[in-house]
Design an enzyme around this catalytic site. Structure first.
Site, PDB file in Angstrom:
ATOM      1  N   HIS A 158     -10.117   0.848   4.643  1.00  5.97           N
ATOM      2  CA  HIS A 158      -8.655   1.371   5.283  1.00  5.97           C
ATOM      3  C   HIS A 158      -9.099   1.323   6.387  1.00  5.97           C
ATOM      4  CE1 HIS A 158      -4.373   2.914   6.156  1.00  5.97           C
ATOM      5  NE2 HIS A 158      -3.867   1.352   5.784  1.00  5.97           N
TER       6      HIS A 158
ATOM      7  N   LYS B  44       0.205   3.897   0.207  1.00 12.88           N
ATOM      8  CA  LYS B  44      -0.617   5.687   0.377  1.00 12.88           C
ATOM      9  C   LYS B  44      -0.495   6.444  -0.760  1.00 12.88           C
ATOM     10  CE  LYS B  44      -0.087   3.136   4.995  1.00 12.88           C
ATOM     11  NZ  LYS B  44       0.012   3.419   6.127  1.00 12.88           N
TER      12      LYS B  44
ATOM     13  N   GLY C 232       1.901   2.270  10.703  1.00 11.80           N
ATOM     14  CA  GLY C 232       3.125   3.330  10.214  1.00 11.80           C
ATOM     15  C   GLY C 232       3.803   4.114  12.002  1.00 11.80           C
TER      16      GLY C 232
ATOM     17  N   ASN D 251       1.244  -1.146  -0.340  1.00 11.98           N
ATOM     18  CA  ASN D 251       0.078   0.267  -0.300  1.00 11.98           C
ATOM     19  C   ASN D 251       0.520   0.840  -0.123  1.00 11.98           C
ATOM     20  OD1 ASN D 251      -1.357   1.960   0.339  1.00 11.98           O
ATOM     21  ND2 ASN D 251      -1.519   1.754   1.999  1.00 11.98           N
TER      22      ASN D 251
ATOM     23  N   SER E   7       2.726  -2.497   9.923  1.00  7.76           N
ATOM     24  CA  SER E   7       3.841  -2.718  10.519  1.00  7.76           C
ATOM     25  C   SER E   7       4.897  -4.095  10.181  1.00  7.76           C
ATOM     26  CB  SER E   7       4.552  -2.072  11.641  1.00  7.76           C
ATOM     27  OG  SER E   7       3.659  -0.220  12.152  1.00  7.76           O
TER      28      SER E   7
ATOM     29  N   GLU F  37      -6.857   4.658   8.018  1.00  8.00           N
ATOM     30  CA  GLU F  37      -6.940   6.407   7.618  1.00  8.00           C
ATOM     31  C   GLU F  37      -8.106   6.542   6.661  1.00  8.00           C
ATOM     32  OE1 GLU F  37      -3.747   5.398   5.657  1.00  8.00           O
ATOM     33  OE2 GLU F  37      -2.120   4.747   7.347  1.00  8.00           O
TER      34      GLU F  37
ATOM     35  N   GLU G 242      -5.577  -5.384  10.744  1.00 11.87           N
ATOM     36  CA  GLU G 242      -4.633  -4.039  10.693  1.00 11.87           C
ATOM     37  C   GLU G 242      -5.497  -3.212  11.991  1.00 11.87           C
ATOM     38  OE1 GLU G 242      -3.075  -2.697   6.600  1.00 11.87           O
ATOM     39  OE2 GLU G 242      -4.732  -1.664   7.396  1.00 11.87           O
TER      40      GLU G 242
HETATM   41  C1  PEP Z   1      -0.937  -0.039   6.046  1.00 15.23           C
HETATM   42  O1  PEP Z   1      -1.401   1.294   5.575  1.00 15.23           O
HETATM   43  O2  PEP Z   1      -1.670  -0.789   5.861  1.00 15.23           O
HETATM   44  C2  PEP Z   1      -0.221  -0.627   6.852  1.00 15.23           C
HETATM   45  C3  PEP Z   1       0.010  -1.333   6.975  1.00 15.23           C
HETATM   46  O3  PEP Z   1       0.748   0.408   6.628  1.00 15.23           O
HETATM   47  P1  PEP Z   1       2.687   0.251   7.700  1.00 15.23           P
HETATM   48  O4  PEP Z   1       2.675  -1.620   7.103  1.00 15.23           O
HETATM   49  O5  PEP Z   1       3.503   1.343   7.496  1.00 15.23           O
HETATM   50  O6  PEP Z   1       2.046   0.279   9.010  1.00 15.23           O
END
Ligand code: PEP
Length: 270
Positions: A103, A17, A180, A15, A218, A105, A174
């Site tokens: 997601h 982003k 992040g 992803n 992460s 976000e 998630e």
């Molecule tokens: C994500 O954006 O879905 C995500 C898991 O980000 P990160 O791996 O940076 O935590």
């Protein structure tokens, strides 16, 4: 023959982003393509969720490779006066196969509700896209012991609207506190939630055993292997590490090494 857990083909989704540029995308894709040249496409699938303006560029850059294209969101509407929205049909025009939906976000910064997420899932499925439905609890919710209730509520909304089609989705657990932040759920914590989701899917569909459940938050080159070794973790949704080719390639390698046999064609279109 009944399908076992090992029949699920691992899926790694990067992803990006709101990152990238024409030049940076070109460099990143060049490095990833070189790194996956020997990828056993039967062992795992790799997809890239890129910002909408770069779909055409990335479609061309992944042509002839084992990489699939994904979107980061889609409109709940089919077409019409919805300024700024991107429809499922438009995504299909660019060869998109998967679409992230819900997601955290989007839920956090754009007020996306469980009902809206369920509607977007329905729209994706109707257009022949595979939605990757993101679920997860915040830190206060985890600390209050509400993790299970939150993810069950989020999934229930999707099941309620989409009925038996639920077997056509991919889920991504998630935990919001892990996205992040560099803080990852332990393999045990993640597996525990995945098992809850699998059981809920099992109550809704006789095909729950084929639905892929990704972990995201992460994920990196160092922690991918133990996470991906869990019985109900079928891949990863990778943010930050997907922007660094060496890290992303190591995650892909961990998934493909643990990939298990490919799906029979026609059993699962994902
Ligand atoms: C994500 O954006 O879905 C995500 C898991 O980000 P990160 O791996 O940076 O935590």
């Amino acid at each position: 023959m009944a399908m076992t857990m090992n029949d699920r083909k691992k899926l790694i989704v990067g992803n990006w982003k709101m990152n990238g540029s024409l030049a940076a995308n070109q460099d990143l894709l060049q490095a990833i393509r070189a790194g996956i040249a020997d990828l056993d496409a039967a062992a795992c699938t790799v997809a890239l969720a890129v910002p909408a303006p770069y779909l055409a560029q990335v479609q061309a850059l992944v042509a002839g490779s084992a990489l699939a294209l994904a979107a980061q969101d889609l409109s709940p509407h089919e077409a019409g006066a919805y300024t700024g929205e991107v429809s499922a049909a438009m995504l299909k025009d660019f060869g998109v196969r998967y679409a992230l939906v819900g997601h955290s976000e989007r839920r956090q910064y754009h007020g996306e509700t469980d009902a809206l997420v369920a509607k977007k899932v329905q729209r994706a499925l109707a257009a022949g896209l595979t939605p990757i439905v993101c679920l997860g609890e915040t830190l206060p919710e985890r600390e209050a012991g509400q993790t299970e209730a939150v993810v069950r509520r989020q999934l229930a909304a999707v099941i309620q609207l989409n009925g038996h089609c639920i077997s056509e989705v991919v889920l991504a657990y998630e935990p919001v506190w892990a996205i992040g932040t560099g803080r990852t759920a332990s393999a045990r914590q993640a597996q525990a939630v995945h098992a809850v989701l699998r059981a809920q899917l099992g109550a809704a569909s006789s095909h729950a055993g084929r639905i892929r459940l990704l972990y995201g938050g992460s994920m990196n080159a160092a922690n991918a292997a133990p996470l991906l070794a869990q019985p109900d973790i079928d891949g990863g949704l990778v943010g930050g590490a997907a922007l660094k080719a060496p890290d992303f390639l190591q995650i892909i390698a961990a998934a493909c090494a643990d990939g298990g046999p490919a799906m029979e064609s026609g059993v699962n279109r994902q």
